[in-house]
Design a protein around this motif. Structure first.
Motif, PDB file in Angstrom:
ATOM      1  N   ASN A 126       0.711  -1.075   0.071  1.00 19.71           N
ATOM      2  CA  ASN A 126      -0.146   0.216  -0.013  1.00 19.71           C
ATOM      3  C   ASN A 126       0.807   1.353   0.002  1.00 19.71           C
ATOM      4  O   ASN A 126       0.461   2.157  -0.672  1.00 19.71           O
ATOM      5  CB  ASN A 126      -0.717   0.018   1.190  1.00 19.71           C
ATOM      6  CG  ASN A 126      -1.313   1.276   1.697  1.00 19.71           C
ATOM      7  OD1 ASN A 126      -2.186   1.784   1.015  1.00 19.71           O
ATOM      8  ND2 ASN A 126      -0.889   1.842   2.854  1.00 19.71           N
ATOM      9  N   SER A 127       2.048   1.259   0.703  1.00 24.19           N
ATOM     10  CA  SER A 127       2.801   2.344   0.923  1.00 24.19           C
ATOM     11  C   SER A 127       3.430   3.087  -0.490  1.00 24.19           C
ATOM     12  O   SER A 127       3.615   4.274  -0.525  1.00 24.19           O
ATOM     13  CB  SER A 127       3.876   2.143   1.667  1.00 24.19           C
ATOM     14  OG  SER A 127       5.048   1.151   0.806  1.00 24.19           O
ATOM     15  N   ILE A 128       3.484   2.258  -1.572  1.00 26.89           N
ATOM     16  CA  ILE A 128       3.568   2.525  -3.003  1.00 26.89           C
ATOM     17  C   ILE A 128       2.649   3.785  -3.304  1.00 26.89           C
ATOM     18  O   ILE A 128       3.262   4.674  -4.075  1.00 26.89           O
ATOM     19  CB  ILE A 128       3.888   1.530  -3.980  1.00 26.89           C
ATOM     20  CG1 ILE A 128       4.848   0.496  -3.661  1.00 26.89           C
ATOM     21  CG2 ILE A 128       4.131   2.184  -5.456  1.00 26.89           C
ATOM     22  CD1 ILE A 128       4.603  -0.821  -4.252  1.00 26.89           C
ATOM     23  N   VAL A 133       0.475  10.027  -2.068  1.00 20.66           N
ATOM     24  CA  VAL A 133      -0.972  10.293  -2.037  1.00 20.66           C
ATOM     25  C   VAL A 133      -1.044  11.394  -0.605  1.00 20.66           C
ATOM     26  O   VAL A 133      -1.771  12.320  -0.509  1.00 20.66           O
ATOM     27  CB  VAL A 133      -2.146   9.413  -1.546  1.00 20.66           C
ATOM     28  CG1 VAL A 133      -3.229   9.782  -1.111  1.00 20.66           C
ATOM     29  CG2 VAL A 133      -2.311   8.731  -3.121  1.00 20.66           C
ATOM     30  N   GLU A 134      -0.506  10.897   0.635  1.00 18.02           N
ATOM     31  CA  GLU A 134      -0.614  11.495   1.913  1.00 18.02           C
ATOM     32  C   GLU A 134       0.496  12.681   1.912  1.00 18.02           C
ATOM     33  O   GLU A 134       0.193  13.658   2.460  1.00 18.02           O
ATOM     34  CB  GLU A 134       0.028  10.735   3.095  1.00 18.02           C
ATOM     35  CG  GLU A 134      -1.152   9.319   3.125  1.00 18.02           C
ATOM     36  CD  GLU A 134      -0.917   8.871   4.594  1.00 18.02           C
ATOM     37  OE1 GLU A 134      -0.422   9.468   5.191  1.00 18.02           O
ATOM     38  OE2 GLU A 134      -1.780   7.860   4.705  1.00 18.02           O
ATOM     39  N   ILE A 214       8.014  14.011  -5.054  1.00 21.28           N
ATOM     40  CA  ILE A 214       6.622  13.343  -4.832  1.00 21.28           C
ATOM     41  C   ILE A 214       6.646  12.361  -3.766  1.00 21.28           C
ATOM     42  O   ILE A 214       5.573  12.248  -2.987  1.00 21.28           O
ATOM     43  CB  ILE A 214       6.350  12.572  -6.173  1.00 21.28           C
ATOM     44  CG1 ILE A 214       6.059  13.820  -7.305  1.00 21.28           C
ATOM     45  CG2 ILE A 214       4.907  11.948  -6.091  1.00 21.28           C
ATOM     46  CD1 ILE A 214       5.060  14.815  -7.000  1.00 21.28           C
ATOM     47  N   PHE A 215       7.918  11.655  -3.774  1.00 21.40           N
ATOM     48  CA  PHE A 215       7.985  10.675  -2.691  1.00 21.40           C
ATOM     49  C   PHE A 215       8.643  11.012  -1.490  1.00 21.40           C
ATOM     50  O   PHE A 215       9.149  10.023  -0.764  1.00 21.40           O
ATOM     51  CB  PHE A 215       8.829   9.311  -3.490  1.00 21.40           C
ATOM     52  CG  PHE A 215       7.950   8.617  -4.245  1.00 21.40           C
ATOM     53  CD1 PHE A 215       7.026   7.632  -3.679  1.00 21.40           C
ATOM     54  CD2 PHE A 215       7.921   8.890  -5.547  1.00 21.40           C
ATOM     55  CE1 PHE A 215       6.346   6.610  -4.588  1.00 21.40           C
ATOM     56  CE2 PHE A 215       7.035   8.068  -6.382  1.00 21.40           C
ATOM     57  CZ  PHE A 215       5.998   6.807  -5.869  1.00 21.40           C
ATOM     58  N   LYS A 216       8.601  12.127  -1.056  1.00 19.72           N
ATOM     59  CA  LYS A 216       9.186  12.814   0.010  1.00 19.72           C
ATOM     60  C   LYS A 216       8.682  12.188   1.212  1.00 19.72           C
ATOM     61  O   LYS A 216       7.239  12.200   1.306  1.00 19.72           O
ATOM     62  CB  LYS A 216       9.102  14.238   0.269  1.00 19.72           C
ATOM     63  CG  LYS A 216       9.684  14.966   1.239  1.00 19.72           C
ATOM     64  CD  LYS A 216       9.486  16.483   1.108  1.00 19.72           C
ATOM     65  CE  LYS A 216       9.991  17.307   2.404  1.00 19.72           C
ATOM     66  NZ  LYS A 216      11.651  16.880   2.458  1.00 19.72           N
ATOM     67  N   GLN A 285       7.058  15.457   5.263  1.00 19.46           N
ATOM     68  CA  GLN A 285       6.405  15.764   4.491  1.00 19.46           C
ATOM     69  C   GLN A 285       5.751  17.275   4.187  1.00 19.46           C
ATOM     70  O   GLN A 285       5.265  17.666   3.029  1.00 19.46           O
ATOM     71  CB  GLN A 285       5.021  14.799   4.142  1.00 19.46           C
ATOM     72  CG  GLN A 285       5.439  13.458   4.082  1.00 19.46           C
ATOM     73  CD  GLN A 285       4.283  12.568   3.680  1.00 19.46           C
ATOM     74  OE1 GLN A 285       3.360  12.662   4.199  1.00 19.46           O
ATOM     75  NE2 GLN A 285       4.591  11.526   2.921  1.00 19.46           N
ATOM     76  N   THR A 286       5.990  18.080   5.112  1.00 26.42           N
ATOM     77  CA  THR A 286       5.798  19.439   4.790  1.00 26.42           C
ATOM     78  C   THR A 286       6.728  20.477   5.103  1.00 26.42           C
ATOM     79  O   THR A 286       6.607  21.552   5.202  1.00 26.42           O
ATOM     80  CB  THR A 286       4.562  20.056   6.217  1.00 26.42           C
ATOM     81  OG1 THR A 286       5.030  19.590   7.500  1.00 26.42           O
ATOM     82  CG2 THR A 286       3.164  19.432   5.874  1.00 26.42           C
TER      83      THR A 286
END
Length: 345
Positions: A126-128, A133-134, A214-216, A285-286
């Motif tokens: 799911n993490s992919i 997304v998150e 994107i994948f940060k 992520q922020t």
């Protein structure tokens, strides 16, 4: 189509329904959680941006209305639907693998360790999708200003610092002002990009920082998903298997009340075991994308800084809305999945 392929399609469709329900019920809670997690640490004598969960709710409602609680909803609506589908497809595949391995003597029941590994595998798969997304959703959730405001913060901080330096003669104070100005400019730079929506965010981040942008936060996301979904599905499936044994019933015969209750318990099992990791993920992520705007060099550095500045309590910011969300959001997720599976069968 083979029977295995048909089962996978049913698992996927049922998981998607569960995922949609999870987003609609859980998004407002998640928005409040993320804003509390990522709000800046106040300076000595300065009031925090939000004094607590209710204050965050009040401010969001006053400034942005109901829509403010659903910022970034398009991303999780599409993404979480895909994520939950992947989770359940992987989970069901792992359960079938262990069932074949255990043989008929096990009567279709898995051990607790097998349930945990099956859940953890679903989390990694799911993490992919959940990582990007998150990331996009989190960026949109913490964005509270207008474009002009966001882009002008750094400039305003610089002008204010210049005026302050002109008015202050003491060199030590001047140095302190410079440091504060640099910090303010750095923090403003992190939010210099204003996103009009998930697609705009995706395009702008990819254009400037590529796939890495994107994948940060992907590594810490994978850690959270492994443990979180291991506990999540282990708790739910354990309770389901226990009820099936005690009541001597098939899975499809369990009452709706039990499905809802077990789903809520699964949500608690997940979030009580991974919440500090989720705080670190949200902060990363922020954070800024470049070395000049980045506050944290790694997940470990983020943990160290959080502990030093905020203490242990810093790892539990936003815990209240998260736990309030855990029961209803996950209850409807499993309810949607189980009911859809019953209909499709």
């Amino acid at each position: 189509m083979s029977s295995d392929s048909m089962r996978a399609v049913k698992d996927c469709a049922s998981g998607t329904i569960g995922g949609f329900l999870q987003v609609f019920v859980g998004q407002p809670f998640d928005t409040v959680k993320v804003r509390l997690q990522t709000m800046p640490t106040p300076l000595p004598g300065q009031a925090p941006k939000y004094t607590g969960t209710l204050d965050c709710v009040k401010q969001t409602l006053a400034k942005e209305g109901i829509k403010g609680f659903y910022k970034g909803t398009t991303t999780p609506l599409v993404g979480v639907g895909a994520c939950v589908s992947i989770q359940f497809v992987t989970l069901q595949a792992m359960k079938r693998y262990y069932n074949d391995k255990n043989g008929p003597a096990a009567n279709g029941f898995l051990t607790n360790s097998q349930l945990y590994i099956a859940g953890a595998a679903s989390g990694i798969a799911n993490s992919i999708i959940s990582g990007p997304v998150e990331h996009i959703r989190t960026r949109l959730q913490v964005q509270t200003g207008a474009p002009a405001i966001e882009s002008g913060i750094a400039k305003a901080a610089s002008i204010a610092a210049g005026n302050a330096e002109s008015a202050i003669a003491t060199s030590n104070v001047q140095n302190a002002v410079k440091v504060a100005a640099e910090s303010a400019s750095s923090n403003a730079a992190k939010n210099a990009l204003f996103f009009t929506g998930p697609v705009d965010a995706l395009q702008k981040i990819y254009a400037q920082h590529g796939l890495r942008g994107i994948f940060k936060g992907q590594a810490v996301t994978m850690v959270r998903e492994f443990q979180g979904y291991g506990a999540y599905f282990a708790a739910y499936e354990y309770l389901v298997q226990r009820a099936m044994r005690i009541e001597n019933k098939e899975r499809s015969e369990l009452s709706t009340v039990k499905v809802v209750a077990y789903g809520a318990c699964a949500g608690y099992a997940m979030w009580t075991t991974v919440y500090p990791i989720d705080v670190i993920k949200s902060k990363l992520q922020t954070d800024g994308f470049t070395s000049s705007t980045r506050q944290y060099s790694s997940a470990i550095d983020c943990a160290r800084q959080t502990l030093a500045k905020e203490g242990v309590a810093g790892f539990f910011k936003g815990f209240a809305p998260c736990i309030l969300r855990a029961a209803p959001a996950n209850a409807v997720t499993f309810l949607g999945f189980e009911m859809a599976m019953r209909l499709l069968r």
